[in-house]
Design a protein around this motif. Sequence first.
Motif, PDB file in Angstrom:
ATOM      1  N   GLY A   1       0.704  -1.246   0.140  1.00 17.54           N
ATOM      2  CA  GLY A   1       0.076  -0.129  -0.006  1.00 17.54           C
ATOM      3  C   GLY A   1       0.714   1.396   0.027  1.00 17.54           C
ATOM      4  O   GLY A   1       0.129   2.291   0.091  1.00 17.54           O
ATOM      5  N   GLN A   2       2.176   1.222   0.139  1.00 18.43           N
ATOM      6  CA  GLN A   2       3.017   2.368   0.063  1.00 18.43           C
ATOM      7  C   GLN A   2       3.572   2.517  -1.599  1.00 18.43           C
ATOM      8  O   GLN A   2       4.203   1.834  -1.805  1.00 18.43           O
ATOM      9  CB  GLN A   2       4.087   2.316   0.874  1.00 18.43           C
ATOM     10  N   ARG A   3       3.422   3.476  -2.049  1.00 18.95           N
ATOM     11  CA  ARG A   3       3.634   4.179  -3.222  1.00 18.95           C
ATOM     12  C   ARG A   3       5.108   4.350  -3.097  1.00 18.95           C
ATOM     13  O   ARG A   3       5.729   5.115  -2.383  1.00 18.95           O
ATOM     14  CB  ARG A   3       3.016   5.360  -3.869  1.00 18.95           C
ATOM     15  N   ILE A   4       5.991   4.009  -4.135  1.00 20.01           N
ATOM     16  CA  ILE A   4       7.076   4.023  -4.299  1.00 20.01           C
ATOM     17  C   ILE A   4       7.533   5.187  -5.125  1.00 20.01           C
ATOM     18  O   ILE A   4       7.154   5.323  -6.311  1.00 20.01           O
ATOM     19  CB  ILE A   4       7.940   2.821  -5.050  1.00 20.01           C
ATOM     20  N   VAL A   5       8.098   6.313  -4.681  1.00 19.66           N
ATOM     21  CA  VAL A   5       8.496   7.605  -5.310  1.00 19.66           C
ATOM     22  C   VAL A   5      10.094   7.599  -5.204  1.00 19.66           C
ATOM     23  O   VAL A   5      10.803   7.100  -4.535  1.00 19.66           O
ATOM     24  CB  VAL A   5       7.646   8.800  -4.739  1.00 19.66           C
ATOM     25  N   GLY A   6      10.338   9.075  -5.906  1.00 20.16           N
ATOM     26  CA  GLY A   6      11.993   9.387  -5.793  1.00 20.16           C
ATOM     27  C   GLY A   6      12.499   9.600  -4.584  1.00 20.16           C
ATOM     28  O   GLY A   6      13.780   9.119  -4.396  1.00 20.16           O
TER      29      GLY A   6
ATOM     30  N   LYS B   1      -2.604  -9.018 -13.221  1.00 15.99           N
ATOM     31  CA  LYS B   1      -3.703  -8.397 -12.839  1.00 15.99           C
ATOM     32  C   LYS B   1      -3.946  -6.879 -13.463  1.00 15.99           C
ATOM     33  O   LYS B   1      -2.963  -6.122 -13.626  1.00 15.99           O
ATOM     34  CB  LYS B   1      -3.733  -8.271 -11.150  1.00 15.99           C
ATOM     35  N   THR B   2      -5.183  -6.547 -13.302  1.00 16.11           N
ATOM     36  CA  THR B   2      -5.516  -5.051 -13.578  1.00 16.11           C
ATOM     37  C   THR B   2      -5.317  -4.554 -12.006  1.00 16.11           C
ATOM     38  O   THR B   2      -6.111  -4.686 -11.293  1.00 16.11           O
ATOM     39  CB  THR B   2      -6.649  -4.711 -14.243  1.00 16.11           C
ATOM     40  N   LEU B   3      -4.421  -3.394 -11.796  1.00 12.85           N
ATOM     41  CA  LEU B   3      -4.215  -2.908 -10.574  1.00 12.85           C
ATOM     42  C   LEU B   3      -4.464  -1.549 -10.294  1.00 12.85           C
ATOM     43  O   LEU B   3      -4.316  -0.694 -11.202  1.00 12.85           O
ATOM     44  CB  LEU B   3      -2.581  -3.106 -10.159  1.00 12.85           C
ATOM     45  N   SER B   4      -4.674  -1.161  -8.887  1.00 13.39           N
ATOM     46  CA  SER B   4      -4.871   0.164  -8.574  1.00 13.39           C
ATOM     47  C   SER B   4      -3.583   0.392  -7.796  1.00 13.39           C
ATOM     48  O   SER B   4      -3.445  -0.152  -6.622  1.00 13.39           O
ATOM     49  CB  SER B   4      -6.409   0.383  -8.049  1.00 13.39           C
ATOM     50  N   ILE B   5      -3.188   1.389  -7.960  1.00 13.63           N
ATOM     51  CA  ILE B   5      -1.779   1.784  -6.880  1.00 13.63           C
ATOM     52  C   ILE B   5      -2.130   3.258  -6.315  1.00 13.63           C
ATOM     53  O   ILE B   5      -2.418   4.124  -7.190  1.00 13.63           O
ATOM     54  CB  ILE B   5      -0.533   1.648  -7.672  1.00 13.63           C
ATOM     55  N   PRO B   6      -2.043   3.094  -5.163  1.00 14.84           N
ATOM     56  CA  PRO B   6      -2.380   4.574  -4.475  1.00 14.84           C
ATOM     57  C   PRO B   6      -1.432   5.699  -4.793  1.00 14.84           C
ATOM     58  O   PRO B   6      -0.320   5.404  -5.366  1.00 14.84           O
ATOM     59  CB  PRO B   6      -2.473   4.112  -3.031  1.00 14.84           C
ATOM     60  N   SER B   7      -1.876   6.837  -4.305  1.00 12.65           N
ATOM     61  CA  SER B   7      -0.904   8.105  -4.457  1.00 12.65           C
ATOM     62  C   SER B   7      -0.063   7.991  -3.215  1.00 12.65           C
ATOM     63  O   SER B   7      -0.346   7.488  -2.260  1.00 12.65           O
ATOM     64  CB  SER B   7      -1.434   9.247  -4.485  1.00 12.65           C
ATOM     65  N   TYR B   8       1.201   8.672  -3.273  1.00 16.90           N
ATOM     66  CA  TYR B   8       2.101   8.961  -2.130  1.00 16.90           C
ATOM     67  C   TYR B   8       1.455   9.864  -1.207  1.00 16.90           C
ATOM     68  O   TYR B   8       1.089  10.762  -1.602  1.00 16.90           O
ATOM     69  CB  TYR B   8       3.183   9.628  -2.922  1.00 16.90           C
ATOM     70  N   LYS B   9       1.240   9.417  -0.046  1.00 18.78           N
ATOM     71  CA  LYS B   9       0.601  10.363   0.869  1.00 18.78           C
ATOM     72  C   LYS B   9       1.603  11.189   1.600  1.00 18.78           C
ATOM     73  O   LYS B   9       1.137  11.998   2.497  1.00 18.78           O
ATOM     74  CB  LYS B   9      -0.099   9.402   1.971  1.00 18.78           C
ATOM     75  N   GLY B  10       2.750  11.173   1.512  1.00 19.96           N
ATOM     76  CA  GLY B  10       3.810  12.097   1.913  1.00 19.96           C
ATOM     77  C   GLY B  10       3.839  13.430   1.422  1.00 19.96           C
ATOM     78  O   GLY B  10       3.189  13.843   0.740  1.00 19.96           O
ATOM     79  N   ALA B  11       4.973  14.060   1.997  1.00 24.16           N
ATOM     80  CA  ALA B  11       5.065  15.648   1.579  1.00 24.16           C
ATOM     81  C   ALA B  11       6.341  16.023   0.936  1.00 24.16           C
ATOM     82  O   ALA B  11       7.391  15.249   1.571  1.00 24.16           O
ATOM     83  CB  ALA B  11       4.663  16.598   2.663  1.00 24.16           C
ATOM     84  N   TYR B  12       6.597  16.404   0.056  1.00 21.26           N
ATOM     85  CA  TYR B  12       7.815  16.778  -0.574  1.00 21.26           C
ATOM     86  C   TYR B  12       8.330  18.127  -0.043  1.00 21.26           C
ATOM     87  O   TYR B  12       7.743  19.188   0.089  1.00 21.26           O
ATOM     88  CB  TYR B  12       7.973  16.965  -2.126  1.00 21.26           C
TER      89      TYR B  12
END
Length: 233
Positions: free
Chosen positions: A145-150, A212-223
């Motif tokens: 459930g945690q989106r991977i970002v930069g 699968k057809t997936l739904s990936i949540p957005s990043y909930k943190g702050a830049y």
Amino acid sequence: MHRWKRSLALPVTLVAIALGFLISLQAQTQKNVSAAEQISTERMGQMKSVLSNSQAQNVKLQEDHRVLLEQLDAARKKVGTDPQLLAQLKQLQILEGIQAVEGPGIQISIDDRSQKALFPLSPDDIARLINTLKFAGAEAISINGQRIVGSTAIVLSGSSTILVNTIPINRTEGIPYELDAIGDQDTLLDYFSKLEASTLKQNGQTVSITRKTLSIPSYKGAYVFKEAKPIVP
């Protein structure tokens, strides 16, 4: 009589010298006071000049700020009505991970709690798995459930808790690690199966991969950028 005059000569001379010194000292003191007054006057003039310049600069900055706010408001309105700019904004949001997405991909389930497992997954193991998916062209990735970002950090807290985006992701009961990756399903499946799945199974961990057809949540943190600033051309 002459002897009396000679006896007074030395004291009189000393008094005259002392009097001359005091007169000279007084004159020098008066000169220093005048110089100090002149310096004080010059400094006061300089301070007034600096204050006047600062006030003028402040007025200019306020005007610049007003103009920039108007330009920003106009740009926001333009983005809201221009389909091309709106599409570019969505692409940037997806790239930054602040936009939830859906699409075809693969879901990877890894259970390292089995007694056959030689050792549990470490933060380095998880980072390697994610990098393999990126190398395979994954357009969006999440783990439990945690989106991977930069800016995502994968670290160990304490002796066994793994944090992703400062959120604990490993669970002692019920649900194993679940990696979701959106992208070309064949490529993702091929890369992960050959580069990672076989090694994980050799270490006694249970691995399953599903298209699968997936739904990936957005990043909930702050830049937050403290040092990095945009380069103005």
